[in-house]
Write an enzyme that holds these catalytic residues in place. Structure first.
Site, mmCIF file in Angstrom:
data_model
loop_
_atom_site.group_PDB
_atom_site.id
_atom_site.type_symbol
_atom_site.label_atom_id
_atom_site.label_comp_id
_atom_site.label_asym_id
_atom_site.label_seq_id
_atom_site.Cartn_x
_atom_site.Cartn_y
_atom_site.Cartn_z
ATOM 1 N N ARG A 186 1.113 -6.579 12.418
ATOM 2 C CA ARG A 186 0.537 -5.964 13.616
ATOM 3 C C ARG A 186 0.396 -6.979 14.749
ATOM 4 O O ARG A 186 0.482 -6.618 15.923
ATOM 5 C CB ARG A 186 -0.799 -5.304 13.291
ATOM 6 C CG ARG A 186 -0.641 -4.108 12.369
ATOM 7 C CD ARG A 186 -1.862 -3.233 12.313
ATOM 8 N NE ARG A 186 -1.638 -2.081 11.433
ATOM 9 C CZ ARG A 186 -2.447 -1.039 11.341
ATOM 10 N NH1 ARG A 186 -3.545 -0.992 12.063
ATOM 11 N NH2 ARG A 186 -2.167 -0.036 10.519
ATOM 12 N N ARG A 238 0.844 -1.195 0.000
ATOM 13 C CA ARG A 238 0.000 0.000 0.000
ATOM 14 C C ARG A 238 0.876 1.241 0.000
ATOM 15 O O ARG A 238 1.835 1.337 0.767
ATOM 16 C CB ARG A 238 -0.930 0.014 1.217
ATOM 17 C CG ARG A 238 -1.993 -1.076 1.148
ATOM 18 C CD ARG A 238 -2.939 -1.025 2.305
ATOM 19 N NE ARG A 238 -3.844 -2.178 2.274
ATOM 20 C CZ ARG A 238 -4.659 -2.522 3.257
ATOM 21 N NH1 ARG A 238 -4.690 -1.797 4.364
ATOM 22 N NH2 ARG A 238 -5.444 -3.574 3.152
ATOM 23 N N ARG A 247 2.322 0.989 10.114
ATOM 24 C CA ARG A 247 1.815 1.417 8.811
ATOM 25 C C ARG A 247 2.972 1.388 7.817
ATOM 26 O O ARG A 247 3.772 2.323 7.749
ATOM 27 C CB ARG A 247 1.224 2.824 8.912
ATOM 28 C CG ARG A 247 0.289 3.197 7.764
ATOM 29 C CD ARG A 247 -0.210 4.619 7.930
ATOM 30 N NE ARG A 247 -0.990 4.791 9.135
ATOM 31 C CZ ARG A 247 -2.302 4.606 9.229
ATOM 32 N NH1 ARG A 247 -2.990 4.244 8.168
ATOM 33 N NH2 ARG A 247 -2.942 4.797 10.372
ATOM 34 N N GLU A 256 -6.121 -1.030 15.487
ATOM 35 C CA GLU A 256 -6.751 -1.989 14.570
ATOM 36 C C GLU A 256 -5.778 -3.086 14.148
ATOM 37 O O GLU A 256 -4.633 -2.818 13.791
ATOM 38 C CB GLU A 256 -7.247 -1.266 13.320
ATOM 39 C CG GLU A 256 -7.889 -2.198 12.299
ATOM 40 C CD GLU A 256 -7.917 -1.629 10.894
ATOM 41 O OE1 GLU A 256 -7.965 -2.433 9.942
ATOM 42 O OE2 GLU A 256 -7.863 -0.393 10.745
ATOM 43 N N SER A 312 -10.089 -6.086 10.167
ATOM 44 C CA SER A 312 -11.311 -5.418 9.732
ATOM 45 C C SER A 312 -12.104 -6.429 8.917
ATOM 46 O O SER A 312 -11.598 -6.961 7.929
ATOM 47 C CB SER A 312 -10.966 -4.187 8.888
ATOM 48 O OG SER A 312 -12.090 -3.397 8.651
#
Length: 443
Positions: free
Chosen positions: A408, A280, A295, A367, A370
């Site tokens: 994560r 990403r 991130r 988070e 999801s």
């Protein structure tokens, strides 16, 4: 993606859904575009019909000896032929205008989704586990990893720039162990079929799951073929000379496995999982989480995807979220489950649960998974359908979720299992994957 016929029949419901997302009503504009599309198609059809009729009339006029009428009809046909390219272009333009407008519109939230503007309006559904009480000040994961000499951001920056990391030794193995554990759990206990998909996909696949065109700037693209010099005509190309996208999540290839197909509903629900690297650009995340692994441009994730009938999808959403929760419970990581509000949910989602893991180094929940139900929104973009006992095809429903983000999860393990001396205990469930190692203490 929406069916314009449904919008025409449910314009008020459609605009209400947009209002709940904080967006302006657009049904009137879309219906005007549809009217223009219909007019363009009708104009082309009428021209075709008139050309066919005039051609027949020419023969009749010539047979009747009416040369003047025949010449006038020939002139009319010639004019239609001359206008034909512009009529075709008008039709293509009108169709593209409507499709482009529809492709940029997010899914409508379900009634059960709480209204709200941003993450502050999300609703906590449950909280599991008690955060550990430390007798020392807990460190953040990058401090732990760098202290162990096994996590290197400086070298990664020399290789690739910001938002990359090089993990070594036991930390590299820990990342692999987490992925293996998750895949074994989802395939062995949760009934998912493991898939090893391509990491490079074409435009249609990205469009199908709604990464394109809306989120183009968040993606990494790859151009195949030589970039300079003259190609060797005798050499066999390694790949077709075309553009590809690096997948932002395995949701893209897994969901697109059913594109342009009609499934037998006895096969559903279809459940798939994959452990892949994801990429990403994080274009909208400038200044956020610039240190550490939270991130990154490249990260590893275990993805869950389900394809169901419309009747099964909501129950499947609860089940999928539960599968992701079992990963965190097996690792004994405290977490909370929240229902995202209308202003925070994803573009393709009808309803989303986020799982947020406790990070003692940051002192907050972040988070880690999801899980979303998308209804037939993606299926329409992919033309993915099923056929039931009545023999009639209908669009399937699709769901996707992280099961969970491996990087994560490693961050959470490092922070929750850290010790005062800088070492890290290995969670019991991971020890078989770590060759029996119980503690990570450095190189």
């Amino acid at each position: 993606m929406y069916d314009i016929k449904w919008i025409r029949e449910n314009a008020e419901v459609f605009d209400t859904g947009r209002k709940r997302r904080g967006l302006e009503p657009v049904s009137a504009r879309l219906l005007a575009l549809d009217d223009a599309r219909r007019a363009a198609i009708a104009g082309l059809q009428q021209a075709q019909e008139r050309r066919n009729a005039a051609s027949k009339e020419i023969g009749a006029a010539m047979k009747a000896g009416d040369s003047a009428k025949a010449e006038a009809l020939k002139a009319e046909v010639a004019q239609i032929k001359e206008n034909w390219p512009s009529l075709e272009e008008a039709e293509r333009y009108a169709i593209a205008e409507l499709e482009n407008a529809l492709s940029s519109i997010p899914n409508t939230p379900l009634d059960a989704v709480p209204d709200g503007k941003d993450e502050h309006d999300n609703v906590e559904a449950l909280k599991w586990g008690e955060p550990r009480i430390f007798d020392f000040t807990p460190r953040e994961h990058f401090e732990i990893g760098e202290g162990l000499g096994l996590m290197d951001f400086e070298v990664a920056a020399k290789l690739s720039g910001a938002r990359f990391v090089v993990n070594k030794g036991a930390l590299a193995r820990l990342e692999r162990a987490l992925a293996q554990f998750m895949l074994d759990l989802h395939t062995g206990e949760h009934g998912y079929m493991e898939v090893a998909p391509p990491l490079l996909v074409r435009d249609d696949a990205m469009f199908g799951t709604a990464q394109l065109p809306k989120f183009r700037e968040d993606q990494f693209s790859v151009t195949a073929g030589r970039q300079s010099g003259q190609p060797d005509p005798t050499a066999e190309p390694l790949m077709p000379a075309a553009d590809y996208w690096l997948i932002p999540t395995a949701e893209v290839p897994l969901t697109n496995l059913v594109r342009e197909s009609i499934l037998d509903e006895s096969q559903l629900p279809l459940r798939m999982t994959a452990g892949t690297y994801c990429f990403r650009a994080e274009a909208g995340a400038a200044g956020k989480d610039t240190r550490g692994m939270i991130r990154q441009h490249q990260f590893y994730k275990v993805e869950l995807v389900s394809v169901t009938t419309p009747e099964q999808s909501l129950e499947e959403h609860e089940r999928m979220t539960g599968c992701a929760e079992k990963v965190l419970r097996a690792l004994a990581l405290p977490y909370r489950k929240v229902t995202l509000c209308t202003g925070d949910m994803g573009f393709a989602s009808q309803k989303t649960y986020d799982l947020e893991v406790w990070l003692p180094g940051q002192g907050k929940y972040r988070e880690i998974s999801s899980c979303s139900v998308c209804g037939d929104f993606q299926a329409r973009r992919m033309n993915a359908r099923s056929r039931g006992p009545d023999g009639k095809p209908r669009f399937v429903h699709t769901l996707n979720g992280s099961g969970v983000a491996v990087g994560r999860a490693m961050v959470a393990v490092l922070e929750n299992y850290q010790e005062a001396d800088g070492s890290v205990s290995v969670p019991a469930v991971l020890r078989p994957y770590m060759g029996g190692l119980t503690r990570i203490s450095g190189k």
